[in-house]
Scaffold this motif. Structure first.
Motif, PDB file in Angstrom:
ATOM      1  N   ARG A  73       0.805  -1.217   0.000  1.00  0.00           N
ATOM      2  CA  ARG A  73       0.000   0.000   0.000  1.00  0.00           C
ATOM      3  C   ARG A  73       0.842   1.273   0.000  1.00  0.00           C
ATOM      4  N   SER A  74       2.130   1.152   0.005  1.00  0.00           N
ATOM      5  CA  SER A  74       2.996   2.333  -0.004  1.00  0.00           C
ATOM      6  C   SER A  74       3.450   2.638  -1.424  1.00  0.00           C
ATOM      7  N   LYS A  75       3.982   3.836  -1.608  1.00  0.00           N
ATOM      8  CA  LYS A  75       4.497   4.218  -2.932  1.00  0.00           C
ATOM      9  C   LYS A  75       5.761   3.416  -3.245  1.00  0.00           C
ATOM     10  N   GLY A  76       6.560   3.172  -2.240  1.00  0.00           N
ATOM     11  CA  GLY A  76       7.761   2.354  -2.378  1.00  0.00           C
ATOM     12  C   GLY A  76       8.108   1.753  -1.031  1.00  0.00           C
ATOM     13  N   SER A  77       8.746   0.602  -1.042  1.00  0.00           N
ATOM     14  CA  SER A  77       9.078  -0.047   0.223  1.00  0.00           C
ATOM     15  C   SER A  77      10.262  -0.982   0.029  1.00  0.00           C
ATOM     16  N   SER A  78      10.816  -1.404   1.148  1.00  0.00           N
ATOM     17  CA  SER A  78      11.955  -2.318   1.100  1.00  0.00           C
ATOM     18  C   SER A  78      12.036  -3.098   2.402  1.00  0.00           C
ATOM     19  N   TYR A  79      12.727  -4.216   2.310  1.00  0.00           N
ATOM     20  CA  TYR A  79      12.986  -5.060   3.479  1.00  0.00           C
ATOM     21  C   TYR A  79      14.430  -5.524   3.392  1.00  0.00           C
ATOM     22  N   ILE A  80      15.143  -5.464   4.511  1.00  0.00           N
ATOM     23  CA  ILE A  80      16.547  -5.825   4.519  1.00  0.00           C
ATOM     24  C   ILE A  80      16.856  -6.680   5.742  1.00  0.00           C
ATOM     25  N   GLU A  81      17.658  -7.691   5.515  1.00  0.00           N
ATOM     26  CA  GLU A  81      18.198  -8.516   6.594  1.00  0.00           C
ATOM     27  C   GLU A  81      19.715  -8.493   6.493  1.00  0.00           C
ATOM     28  N   ILE A  82      20.357  -8.155   7.601  1.00  0.00           N
ATOM     29  CA  ILE A  82      21.814  -8.233   7.691  1.00  0.00           C
ATOM     30  C   ILE A  82      22.110  -9.059   8.938  1.00  0.00           C
ATOM     31  N   GLY A  83      22.441 -10.325   8.731  1.00  0.00           N
ATOM     32  CA  GLY A  83      22.580 -11.211   9.874  1.00  0.00           C
ATOM     33  C   GLY A  83      21.234 -11.366  10.557  1.00  0.00           C
ATOM     34  N   ASN A  84      21.206 -11.091  11.856  1.00  0.00           N
ATOM     35  CA  ASN A  84      19.962 -11.154  12.613  1.00  0.00           C
ATOM     36  C   ASN A  84      19.206  -9.833  12.642  1.00  0.00           C
ATOM     37  N   THR A  85      19.742  -8.805  12.016  1.00  0.00           N
ATOM     38  CA  THR A  85      19.081  -7.496  11.967  1.00  0.00           C
ATOM     39  C   THR A  85      18.056  -7.486  10.842  1.00  0.00           C
ATOM     40  N   LYS A  86      16.831  -7.094  11.178  1.00  0.00           N
ATOM     41  CA  LYS A  86      15.745  -7.070  10.199  1.00  0.00           C
ATOM     42  C   LYS A  86      15.058  -5.703  10.244  1.00  0.00           C
ATOM     43  N   VAL A  87      14.970  -5.064   9.089  1.00  0.00           N
ATOM     44  CA  VAL A  87      14.408  -3.713   8.991  1.00  0.00           C
ATOM     45  C   VAL A  87      13.446  -3.647   7.818  1.00  0.00           C
ATOM     46  N   ILE A  88      12.325  -2.985   8.030  1.00  0.00           N
ATOM     47  CA  ILE A  88      11.354  -2.764   6.966  1.00  0.00           C
ATOM     48  C   ILE A  88      11.110  -1.263   6.828  1.00  0.00           C
ATOM     49  N   CYS A  89      10.921  -0.802   5.598  1.00  0.00           N
ATOM     50  CA  CYS A  89      10.780   0.641   5.340  1.00  0.00           C
ATOM     51  C   CYS A  89       9.681   0.867   4.313  1.00  0.00           C
ATOM     52  N   ALA A  90       8.890   1.922   4.518  1.00  0.00           N
ATOM     53  CA  ALA A  90       7.838   2.322   3.583  1.00  0.00           C
ATOM     54  C   ALA A  90       7.997   3.796   3.248  1.00  0.00           C
ATOM     55  N   CYS A  91       7.768   4.125   1.982  1.00  0.00           N
ATOM     56  CA  CYS A  91       7.919   5.501   1.491  1.00  0.00           C
ATOM     57  C   CYS A  91       6.594   5.963   0.890  1.00  0.00           C
ATOM     58  N   TYR A  92       6.177   7.193   1.240  1.00  0.00           N
ATOM     59  CA  TYR A  92       4.929   7.765   0.754  1.00  0.00           C
ATOM     60  C   TYR A  92       5.202   9.166   0.191  1.00  0.00           C
ATOM     61  N   GLY A  93       4.464   9.512  -0.847  1.00  0.00           N
ATOM     62  CA  GLY A  93       4.620  10.836  -1.443  1.00  0.00           C
ATOM     63  C   GLY A  93       5.308  10.785  -2.802  1.00  0.00           C
ATOM     64  N   PRO A  94       5.629  11.983  -3.336  1.00  0.00           N
ATOM     65  CA  PRO A  94       5.473  13.313  -2.733  1.00  0.00           C
ATOM     66  C   PRO A  94       4.000  13.723  -2.624  1.00  0.00           C
TER      67      PRO A  94
END
Length: 218
Positions: A62-83
């Motif tokens: 549902r976002s304009k752009g998004s990403s998911y990253i795993e580095i070892g046990n580190t897990k991060v998710i990101c969503a971008c909206y706009g402009p």
């Protein structure tokens, strides 16, 4: 005795939570050194080795752009909206505005969130704007704002650099024009060793660390 259908019944085999504490906690008594005499760290890497990386875009539909990253046990998710149109009294803005919000999930680490952690989230959110703004062609969307929301799902170390990389990928996935992608990295000093991509355990054992974003601007 009849079962209460409104409650989740436990399984036949259940264990007390204390049984799993040895898995969640890092035993510093048995691992007193960050790097051994052979130049290897606790997880078997050398000082210059990074952990395996997994990247994926289009993770949040549902976002304009998004990403998911795993580095070892580190897990991060990101969503971008706009402009999106900026509701501001200053009509003379000739450049776009970037807004970043970084949050740690309540289950991101074994330690419960504290007021200090909340302050760290605010600090990292400001630093993300400083790190990503030089990469974005803000002139392309005057009087508009791009919003980035980052959630750290699991903090296995070097979570903030992973968040910068994830945010950069989400911007590209959203079609925001960029000068360059920003790649986050972390460096930690331990005696004469410079440790690349430290884990959460290494971050706790060594106080000094450096986060930075690298990009190429021609």
């Amino acid at each position: 005795m009849p079962q209460d259908s409104r409650r989740n019944c436990h399984t036949d085999e259940s264990y007390h939570p204390d049984r799993f504490l040895s898995i969640c906690k890092f035993n510093t008594q048995n691992n007193t050194t960050v790097i051994n005499d052979n130049g290897l760290r606790i997880d078997g890497r050398s000082s210059s080795d990074s952990r395996p990386i997994f990247l994926e875009t289009g993770f949040v539909t549902r976002s304009k752009g998004s990403s998911y990253i795993e580095i070892g046990n580190t897990k991060v998710i990101c969503a971008c909206y706009g402009p999106k149109q900026l509701q501001s009294k200053d009509t003379g803005l000739r450049k776009g505005v970037l807004s970043c919000e970084l949050k740690y999930a309540s289950f991101a680490s074994a330690v419960h969130k504290t007021d200090q952690a909340n302050m760290l989230e605010k600090e990292y959110s400001v630093l993300m704007v400083d790190a990503l703004s030089p990469c974005i062609i803000l002139d392309r969307f005057p009087k508009a704002q791009v919003d980035i929301f980052v959630t750290i799902l699991e903090d296995g170390g070097s979570a903030f650099p992973a968040a910068i990389t994830a945010a950069s990928l989400a911007l590209a996935d959203a079609g925001i024009e960029l000068y360059s992608l920003a790649i986050g990295a972390s460096l930690q000093q331990h005696k004469e060793w410079a440790l690349v991509d430290p884990t959460h355990e290494e971050e706790n054992m060594v106080k000094f660390k450096l986060h930075f974003a690298q990009y190429h601007l021609s």
